[in-house]
Each structure stands twice: as C-alpha cells, then as structure tokens.
Write an enzyme that holds these catalytic residues in place. Structure first.
Site, PDB file in Angstrom:
ATOM      1  N   ASP B  72       0.816  -1.219   0.000  1.00 37.89           N
ATOM      2  CA  ASP B  72       0.000   0.000   0.000  1.00 37.89           C
ATOM      3  C   ASP B  72       0.848   1.266   0.000  1.00 37.89           C
ATOM      4  O   ASP B  72       2.052   1.233   0.275  1.00 37.89           O
ATOM      5  CB  ASP B  72      -0.975   0.015   1.193  1.00 37.89           C
ATOM      6  CG  ASP B  72      -0.281  -0.040   2.538  1.00 37.89           C
ATOM      7  OD1 ASP B  72       0.722  -0.777   2.676  1.00 37.89           O
ATOM      8  OD2 ASP B  72      -0.725   0.673   3.463  1.00 37.89           O
ATOM      9  N   GLU B 126      -0.080  -1.026   5.603  1.00 38.67           N
ATOM     10  CA  GLU B 126       1.020  -0.629   6.484  1.00 38.67           C
ATOM     11  C   GLU B 126       0.935   0.852   6.821  1.00 38.67           C
ATOM     12  O   GLU B 126       1.413   1.281   7.870  1.00 38.67           O
ATOM     13  CB  GLU B 126       2.358  -0.947   5.813  1.00 38.67           C
ATOM     14  CG  GLU B 126       3.561  -0.897   6.745  1.00 38.67           C
ATOM     15  CD  GLU B 126       4.224   0.474   6.839  1.00 38.67           C
ATOM     16  OE1 GLU B 126       5.088   0.633   7.717  1.00 38.67           O
ATOM     17  OE2 GLU B 126       3.885   1.396   6.049  1.00 38.67           O
TER      18      GLU B 126
END
Lengths: 352, 352
Positions: B72, B126
């Site tokens: 991400d 994350e």
C-alpha cells in the site's frame, strides 16, 4: 408523495413539516408536498422554480403583502423526529422556521378573500451560501413574483417585530506547508500548526455592539469550521479555517471584509461569500403600521435574513415569526406552541 | 486481471507496480497480480490472507530469511502515473516502497536455488492504523508463515542498513463546545477556538534526539489532522486535533503517552493507536553479517516499520531498501534507479 393536511392546527402542522427532513439541498420532498397542497386551494395561483413554491391571490386589492419563509434547515443534530412536551415542540427546524411555514400554509388555506392581496413564498437553501438562496434565484428569474408593497419574513422573532438584519461574510483563512512523512517531520512544514495563532486571535476578539435607531446590533466573528490533514502519518500541507463575521447593517460588505482582514492581519484571508445587512427601516409607513398592529416593542434582528434581499428589491420588509431565535441551529432547538397560534391569529386578523 | 512481467528489470517493474494505484485499503488489484504471477513460479509455495501474499522456497536449508514489503501507499498527491527522467522515477509509492517490492519480485522469480530458504511477504495496510496492518494479521492468523532466522524489511534506506525503528503513537485531542446560530455566537461556545493553544504548543515543542548504540533517533510530535464545524452559520460544538508522536525505541508506549499528555497538559488527550519501536539490535549475528555484506555504515531508522513486529515475534530484523526515506509521503516522492539495481544485485549475490 406526501399529502399535507391544512385542517390541522398550526402546531400539529409544524410537527408534520419538521418530520419531513429538509436539510439545505434536500428540500425536494417538502417543496413537492407544499406545491401539491396549494394547487388544491382554489383561490391561489401557484408557481414553482426549483424547490421554491410561490402562491398568490389575485383579487386586484390596492396593496400586496408577501409572507415568506424558507423550507430548509441546518444539518440534523440527533433531533428528529419531533417531540411535543408541555406546550413545546422540540426538534430540528421547529423554531427556524417550520413553525413560520406552518402559519403561512394555514393562512394560505383560510384567507380566500384577504383585504390585501397576499403572495406566499416558500423557498430553498436559505441556510447555506447566498448564491444558492432560492429567494435570490426567484428574484433573478421571476422578479415579478416578488413585487409587493411590504414583506414579512416569518423568521423566528418570538412573535415580536424585528427590524433590519445584520450582514454576514464568510472567509477562508488558508495556511500552506509542505508534506513529509511524520517520522521525519523536520523535512516538512506543518500547515495545521500555523492555524494556532488565528484561532487564538478569534478567541480573544471582542465583537462590537452598534446602536442604530435605538436598536443595538451585536456583532460576532467566529471560526465555523477547520480542516487539515492528509493521513495519520503525513505532515499536513494545508489547513483552512472557515470564518463567519456577522456585522451591523451600518457597515458595507467592503467595510466588513476590512474588519476581518485587520483582525487576521498577516494571514491569507480569502472572502468566499458575503451578503449585506438591512437597516431597520421601521419608519416606512407599511412597517410602522404593522408594528402598531403587533403591539410589541420592535427589536434588532441579529441573524441575516432575506429582509436584506427584499430591501435590495425596494420592498420594505420586517421579520415576524413564532420561533425563538436564541435556540435556532442548536441541538436543543424547540418552539413553544402559544406563539405559533398567536402569530396565526394576529395575521388572520390583520389580513381579513 | 493485471499480469506482471517479471522479466522486466527492477526499475521498469517499479513503474508498473506504482501505476497500479494501491492506497491503503485498496490493495486488492495489486495483491491479486502479485499472487497470480508468483503462483506461476515453480519453486515457490504461495499463500494468501486478505490482501497479503506470502511465497516461500522449501529447500530444507539450515537458515531461513524473510524479505518483506508492503503493497500500500499513502493517498495520492497528483503524482500518478509515474514519470521517468534522468535515471529517477517520480510518483506515489516509488520510494515507499514499490521499488523494494519490485526487487522482492525479481528475487522471487530468479532465486530457484537460494543458499538460504527465503520467504517473500507482500502485505497490505502498512500506512494506516496498526490494527489493520496485514503483517500483524498474518502474525495472528498464521504465525508459522513468518518463522525465520532473520528478516529484511525493504523499506526505503538508500540501500544502507537502518537499524531498529522509532515507535509511533496517535492521539485525538478533543474540544467540546455548544452549538448556536453564528449570528448569536454569544449563546454558544466555540470548540474550534479552543484548539488554538494546543496548536501553538505543538508548534513550539522541541522534539528530543536520543542516542542508542551510536545511532541518534530524532523524535517528532505533530498535528497530522484537524477537523471541526457543522455548517457555515453554526458555532462548532466539537473540534478534534489528531496528533502523531514518533518516539525513540528506548521509550515504551506508556512512556510515550506520558510525554504527549505532559506536553498537552490540561486538554482531553485520547490515545487511539500506538506501536512500540524496536531497538537497533545490530549486534545479533545474522544482522551483523548482513551489515558486513552491505558494506556501509548502519543508520537509525526514523519511520516506524514492521521491524518492530518481527522483533516482537523474536525474529531479528533490519531495514534495507532502495528508496530514499526523506522523500517518502511527499508529493514529490521519487526513487533513483541506480540503488534499485544495486539492492537487487547485493541480495542476489548474498542469497546465491
């Protein structure tokens, strides 16, 4: 489609109107219900523009009066549906201003032969930016619908006449920074931190009180919103404080902008929206006669109302409605039943 | 479904990965593409949990190493698609950390007989609250997938080894007021105005620098977001400042919370999320050997990384990746091509 029952008394009708949610921009359902019920009244001619409904008698009377009210409300605050308790209706829109709208609708249904011709205006988007205001749109598209000798805005006034209205100005105060990962904040520049001084200046600012014709207009300069931030681990690159200044009707819009710029000197102030106030104008014969009929001491109007718009159209106008302006826009908004019935009765007596 | 081409060099593959937008919570398409291409690699066993993909060799080697990276990115800042210019790739996710993911994928495809068994972990979420973190979810659901002797997080480090990581704590500072119409502001209590002092304290706060084993961890305490306001004509009844504290790994989460409460003493501080740091741990034999192979001076890691999560699982771990951590999360994020190729080459040499 919702059918309104105009044989309900004005208090019961207020409850029905409030329970049809109509936060600004969402007036369609209520506007349709108002249009539908008024089209069934034989002595009225009904027009529609967007979510504004205008109904009028055409009896060729010597004088025409406008009774106007807005259909929209501020956003809900967990305060719908309405609750009625001890002669008081609690809920969003009760005071500002569906109690006034209920009185308008009751008068529209009952006054088949009024002594003055009457134009009933029910409009949208009063609680948001001036450019969206339904009354302003009608003034641009169909100014003839608003032609009159005198106008009464049924905004909350505790059943007293409130003269004029304050102006309102909105501005964005914009802070710029530089994005960075918040774990290395020294690489960025925090735009939100910069807003601190502006908020402290606003908190410390003492607003003025301006006396005009014996009515004291109390001003206010406030942050009404703030936003900033990209994500929980990013130093924000922008922050915007939205400021609202309510100013006495003796100031022009330009003077009002100068006040805000002076208080927030050194910051990037961008005026986004403004509307002038209206001087009390109670010396106008139509206004003076109405004040005499109501029989109470007139007061200054603090909130901006479309009195200013009628003023600009050359139609003298006052505020007169059953709600209590002090509880408008609060979660605890309410309206007492007694002044609703009183307003209806006074206006019926005046127009019959 | 998107098909990745692992015969592209690691720089070209970085561009392809970045152009598949995968802001936290939206990793599905990229995770599917990674899973699809790895399932075609005969020497790998592939597992999937949510939007996390884990692939591993099973050669019975004496030692196992994890290479981990998150899929991400932070929200876009008008910085996609990528632009390649003068040996540099510009765009969201280039440095943090799809260049590292590209190196992982290249190694996964090429290393059919590595000298240590390798587990490749590609995980989601994350860049948001710790509780959503895909690696954390896998550690709860399938801890055996993460069993290893040593782990390398391919977070941006400029191709140097960065030891440990700082902890991170988020808190909301909540201000309460009382709604009122902004034309009668004295009837309300402005919650936004109250945030001014907190913003000024944060702006004035001097963060500490903490020396641990010769690595200097530089802390930071910042507002990362602020919100307040109901409508343009309502005095706000609530304002929330979201604060992020990045703290040296020598502090516990409880100590970090105490620091924030002390700086913002007198205000309503609510800790919403925290994750401990990880001490550098470079004295561990596996870490020391890897540092020697890389041949550069190790540095402290400022950003929180999942090194801390491996630490908690008992797996020594370091950060080592091609990106530049200084430009992570910026609109101008970029990654040079040279360190991408260097990282791939060093790791290939070390694992062959």
């Amino acid at each position: 489609m919702t059918r309104l029952d105009l044989s309900l008394d004005a208090a019961a009708l207020t409850v029905v109107l409030c329970d049809i949610e109509s936060v600004s921009g969402n007036e369609r359902r209520l506007a349709e219900a108002v249009e539908l019920v008024l089209r069934e009244v034989p002595h009225l001619t009904v027009q529609r523009d967007g979510d504004t409904v205008v109904a009028q008698t055409d009896l060729g009377r010597a004088e025409r009066v406008v009774l106007a009210g807005h259909l929209d409300t501020v956003p809900l605050g967990d305060n719908l549906p309405c609750r009625v308790e001890d002669g008081r209706i609690h809920g969003c829109g009760t005071t500002d201003m569906k109690s006034g709208v209920a009185v308008q609708l009751r008068l529209a249904a009952q006054l088949d032969r009024p002594n003055r011709d009457v134009t009933y205006v029910f409009y949208d988007n009063e609680e948001v930016e001036a450019e969206k205001n339904g009354l302003g749109r009608v003034a641009r598209n169909h100014p003839e619908w608003l032609a009159a000798d005198f106008a009464i805005l049924m905004e909350p006034t505790n059943a007293a006449v409130e003269g004029g209205c304050q102006g309102t100005l909105r501005a964005d105060v914009v802070f710029s920074g530089h994005r960075a990962h918040s774990a290395r904040s020294w690489m960025g520049e925090n735009a939100v931190h910069k807003a601190g001084e502006v908020l402290q200046r606003l908190a410390a600012y003492e607003a003025e009180q301006v006396d005009i014709d014996g009515l004291v207009y109390r001003e206010g300069l406030n942050a009404v919103g703030i936003r900033g931030g990209v994500a929980g681990n990013v130093i924000p690159e922008e922050c915007v404080v939205e400021v609202n200044y309510r100013f006495a009707p003796s100031r022009s819009e330009a003077e009002a902008a100068d006040v805000v710029r002076r208080v927030l000197d050194g910051f990037d102030v961008r005026v986004t929206d403004s509307a002038p106030g209206a001087l009390p104008g109670l010396s106008h014969p139509a206004a003076a006669a109405f004040v005499a009929m109501v029989g109470r001491e007139p007061l200054p109007k603090f909130g901006w109302t479309d009195v200013a718009r009628f003023s600009a159209l050359g139609v003298p106008a006052v505020n007169y409605g059953p709600g209590d302006p002090m509880v408008a826009h609060q979660r605890e908004e309410y309206c007492d039943i007694a002044p609703i019935l009183e307003c209806e009765e006074r206006l019926l007596a005046w127009l019959r």
